[in-house]
Design an enzyme around this catalytic site. Structure first.
Site, PDB file in Angstrom:
ATOM      1  N   ASP A 234      -3.388   4.582   2.523  1.00  0.00           N
ATOM      2  CA  ASP A 234      -3.766   4.962   3.900  1.00  0.00           C
ATOM      3  C   ASP A 234      -3.467   6.441   4.084  1.00  0.00           C
ATOM      4  O   ASP A 234      -2.340   6.888   3.828  1.00  0.00           O
ATOM      5  CB  ASP A 234      -2.946   4.170   4.932  1.00  0.00           C
ATOM      6  CG  ASP A 234      -3.371   2.716   5.018  1.00  0.00           C
ATOM      7  OD1 ASP A 234      -4.439   2.370   4.463  1.00  0.00           O
ATOM      8  OD2 ASP A 234      -2.632   1.921   5.627  1.00  0.00           O
TER       9      ASP A 234
ATOM     10  N   ASP B  75       0.855  -1.189   0.000  1.00  0.00           N
ATOM     11  CA  ASP B  75       0.000   0.000   0.000  1.00  0.00           C
ATOM     12  C   ASP B  75       0.887   1.234   0.000  1.00  0.00           C
ATOM     13  O   ASP B  75       2.121   1.116  -0.013  1.00  0.00           O
ATOM     14  CB  ASP B  75      -0.924  -0.005   1.229  1.00  0.00           C
ATOM     15  CG  ASP B  75      -0.155   0.153   2.537  1.00  0.00           C
ATOM     16  OD1 ASP B  75       1.091   0.221   2.499  1.00  0.00           O
ATOM     17  OD2 ASP B  75      -0.803   0.221   3.591  1.00  0.00           O
TER      18      ASP B  75
ATOM     19  N   ASP C  18       1.345   4.749   2.290  1.00  0.00           N
ATOM     20  CA  ASP C  18       0.912   5.386   3.538  1.00  0.00           C
ATOM     21  C   ASP C  18       1.282   6.868   3.519  1.00  0.00           C
ATOM     22  O   ASP C  18       2.413   7.223   3.177  1.00  0.00           O
ATOM     23  CB  ASP C  18       1.608   4.708   4.725  1.00  0.00           C
ATOM     24  CG  ASP C  18       1.453   3.197   4.688  1.00  0.00           C
ATOM     25  OD1 ASP C  18       0.364   2.711   4.989  1.00  0.00           O
ATOM     26  OD2 ASP C  18       2.434   2.493   4.323  1.00  0.00           O
TER      27      ASP C  18
HETATM   28  N1  DCT Z   1       1.560   1.267  11.539  1.00  0.00           N
HETATM   29  C1  DCT Z   1       1.129   1.819  12.715  1.00  0.00           C
HETATM   30  N2  DCT Z   1      -0.161   1.683  13.092  1.00  0.00           N
HETATM   31  C2  DCT Z   1      -1.044   1.033  12.287  1.00  0.00           C
HETATM   32  C3  DCT Z   1      -0.626   0.490  11.066  1.00  0.00           C
HETATM   33  C4  DCT Z   1       0.700   0.631  10.706  1.00  0.00           C
HETATM   34  O1  DCT Z   1       1.920   2.408  13.443  1.00  0.00           O
HETATM   35  N3  DCT Z   1      -2.290   0.915  12.690  1.00  0.00           N
HETATM   36  C5  DCT Z   1       2.942   1.421  11.180  1.00  0.00           C
HETATM   37  C6  DCT Z   1       3.711   0.139  11.081  1.00  0.00           C
HETATM   38  C7  DCT Z   1       4.458   0.215   9.787  1.00  0.00           C
HETATM   39  C8  DCT Z   1       3.898   1.414   9.054  1.00  0.00           C
HETATM   40  O2  DCT Z   1       2.932   1.996   9.911  1.00  0.00           O
HETATM   41  C9  DCT Z   1       3.307   1.101   7.722  1.00  0.00           C
HETATM   42  O3  DCT Z   1       2.459  -0.036   7.785  1.00  0.00           O
HETATM   43  P1  DCT Z   1       2.328  -1.011   6.555  1.00  0.00           P
HETATM   44  O4  DCT Z   1       1.864  -0.273   5.371  1.00  0.00           O
HETATM   45  O5  DCT Z   1       1.515  -2.170   7.002  1.00  0.00           O
HETATM   46  O6  DCT Z   1       3.808  -1.530   6.403  1.00  0.00           O
HETATM   47  P2  DCT Z   1       4.939  -1.125   5.374  1.00  0.00           P
HETATM   48  O7  DCT Z   1       6.200  -1.186   6.159  1.00  0.00           O
HETATM   49  O8  DCT Z   1       4.615   0.134   4.678  1.00  0.00           O
HETATM   50  O9  DCT Z   1       4.922  -2.343   4.401  1.00  0.00           O
HETATM   51  P3  DCT Z   1       4.285  -2.468   2.923  1.00  0.00           P
HETATM   52  O10 DCT Z   1       5.403  -2.130   2.015  1.00  0.00           O
HETATM   53  O11 DCT Z   1       3.882  -3.885   2.821  1.00  0.00           O
HETATM   54  O12 DCT Z   1       3.146  -1.515   2.831  1.00  0.00           O
HETATM   55 MG    MG Z   2       2.781   0.466   3.628  1.00  0.00          MG
END
Ligand code: DCT
Ligand code: MG
Length: 456
Positions: free
Chosen positions: A380, A285, A287
């Site tokens: 997100d 995703d 963020d």
């Molecule tokens: N996070 C957080 N609280 C949440 C969800 C996520 O603090 N409710 C943090 C943990 C890692 C970061 O935010 C991003 O989450 P992901 O998108 O799940 O992980 P990513 O490291 O970006 O991995 P991906 O490349 O798979 O998106």
């Molecule tokens: Mg991510």
């Protein structure tokens, strides 16, 4: 290898009670009988030790479950020389000089080579060592791993090119029979597919599995299933969502998010976080953190952004969560607790650059018009008050493991509580303000770790 004695076969049944599943109690040919290895469980954990023992045996090494008289090589991970000696004393081993005391990096090198490699100085656990600079790549300095590396990933610098990659390869290529077994397991395969659907966790997977479903295709075809709005979207855009988001797509979505946010709040700060901020080239995703450095907060900003995308036909799905933050509340002690920010888990329609059709004939143009020219992307969006921005940025940059270790470090080493909103000093009973991630690391008494070094 001819320098070793003739191959012998020993039964590997002599294993500690309860540590081995019966399926694994098979015999392997011993190719290197001069080496009798014992892997220390201390600081490594049972599962990892079992995995490594199994791996070593498959590769033809004699790996003992117990510290028998025949052991010649002791392998340890995250233990200093003195810690290993201490542990040996506890095992009533009088003369430890009869063993080679080696770091796990020696074992890894052997696994990679498929034969014993020389126990060079860099692999040996020794009393004297010089601390490496913190930015020394872990792979190049294995000699120091056992003595220097902290149990907390926030005290290490883990770039994408990290040492564990070696093992992950081993795992992905299925070099271990146990790994192969798990990967081939029907239930595991079904769960892996099901949980890859947006909105589906273990509970739903369990339900589907019990209904006899095994693949996402079967789930899609079953019209009797009761699905949440999120799961419906997850299935509808399944193929797009399981194909990773590229850096180019992340850049394109960043432009869209920035442009939209700035039409409503020109001074807003929009920052890409998550894996892409850590330098990853792909992700599941994208963020974003959004904050307004000005004096005014706009609780409606996220709603305005979403409404505009709806009007533009760009919004495929949206789950809006309102802020639940209460002023002065203590940070959460829970490691994986969801934070209290207003946020939105969305699926955006990202149009792909079109091929120039000016040279095409009419039927080709008609054909092209039917081809799907967009991709569904998970996005997100998190809105944070400006004074909490640094904490939110640190939390949302991840990695998850790095974030967990930061919280653990704060709690156990500093008597502080850290979450995505704040840092609270329990001894002084005060909140510690921070305007940047550097300040948070300083509050915790940690050296600063750059985002691209947080890939633990
Ligand atoms: N996070 C957080 N609280 C949440 C969800 C996520 O603090 N409710 C943090 C943990 C890692 C970061 O935010 C991003 O989450 P992901 O998108 O799940 O992980 P990513 O490291 O970006 O991995 P991906 O490349 O798979 O998106
Ligand atoms: Mg991510």
């Amino acid at each position: 290898m001819d320098r070793f004695k003739a191959p012998a076969v020993i039964s590997q049944r002599k294993r500690q009670k309860g540590l081995y599943s019966p399926k694994l109690s098979c015999s392997y040919e011993i190719k290197f009988s001069n080496f009798v290895i014992f892997i220390m469980q201390r600081k490594m954990g049972m599962t990892r030790r079992m995995f490594l023992m199994e791996l070593g045996r498959r590769k033809g090494f004699r790996v003992e479950s117990e510290l028998s008289d025949s052991v010649t090589h002791i392998v340890a991970e995250n233990n200093s020389y003195l810690e290993v000696l201490d542990w040996l004393k506890g095992q009533a081993v009088g003369d430890s000089s009869r063993f080679e005391l080696l770091d796990i990096s020696w074992f890894t090198a052997c696994m990679e080579a498929g034969r014993p490699v020389d126990a060079e100085m860099k692999y040996r656990l020794m009393e004297q060592y010089q601390s490496p600079p913190l930015n020394t790549p872990e792979l190049e300095m294995p000699a120091f791993i056992a003595t220097k590396v902290s149990q907390y990933s926030c005290q290490r610098k883990t770039t994408l090119n990290n040492y564990n990659k070696k093992f992950t390869e081993i795992i992905e290529e299925g070099e271990s029979s146990r790994v192969k077994e798990v990967l081939n397991d029907e239930r595991y395969k079904a769960f892996k597919q099901f949980t890859s659907v947006f909105g589906v966790g273990v509970k739903t997977s369990e339900k589907w599995y019990r209904l006899g479903l095994r693949t996402v295709e079967e789930v899609k075809a079953d019209k009797t299933l009761k699905l949440s709005k999120m799961q419906k979207a997850g299935l509808l855009y399944y193929e797009d969502l399981v194909s990773c988001v590229s850096k180019a797509e992340a850049d394109a979505v960043t432009s869209i998010v920035k442009n939209t946010v700035c039409t409503f709040l020109p001074d807003a700060l929009v920052t890409i976080t998550g894996g892409f901020r850590r330098g990853k080239n792909i992700g599941h995703d994208i963020d974003f953190l959004i904050t307004n450095p000005g004096p005014r907060e706009d609780d409606e900003l996220l709603h305005k952004v979403i409404d505009l995308w709806k009007k533009q036909g760009l919004l495929l799905y949206c789950d809006m969560i309102e802020s639940t933050f209460v002023k002065e509340q203590l940070p959460s002690r829970k490691v994986d607790a969801m934070d209290h920010f207003q946020k939105c888990f969305a699926i955006l329609k990202l149009y792909q650059p079109r091929v120039d059709s000016s040279t095409c004939n009419t039927s080709e143009k008609l054909e092209m018009a039917e081809v799907k020219d967009w991709k569904a992307i998970r996005v997100d969006l998190v809105i944070t008050p400006f004074e909490q921005y640094a904490y939110a940025l640190l939390g949302w940059t991840g990695s998850r493991q790095f974030g967990r270790d930061l919280k653990r470090y704060a709690a156990h080493e500093r008597k502080m509580i850290l979450d995505n909103h704040a840092l609270y000093d329990r001894s002084k009973r005060i909140f510690l303000k921070a305007g940047s991630e550097e300040e948070i690391f300083a509050h915790l008494g940690l050296d600063y770790v750059e985002p691209w070094e947080r890939n633990a």
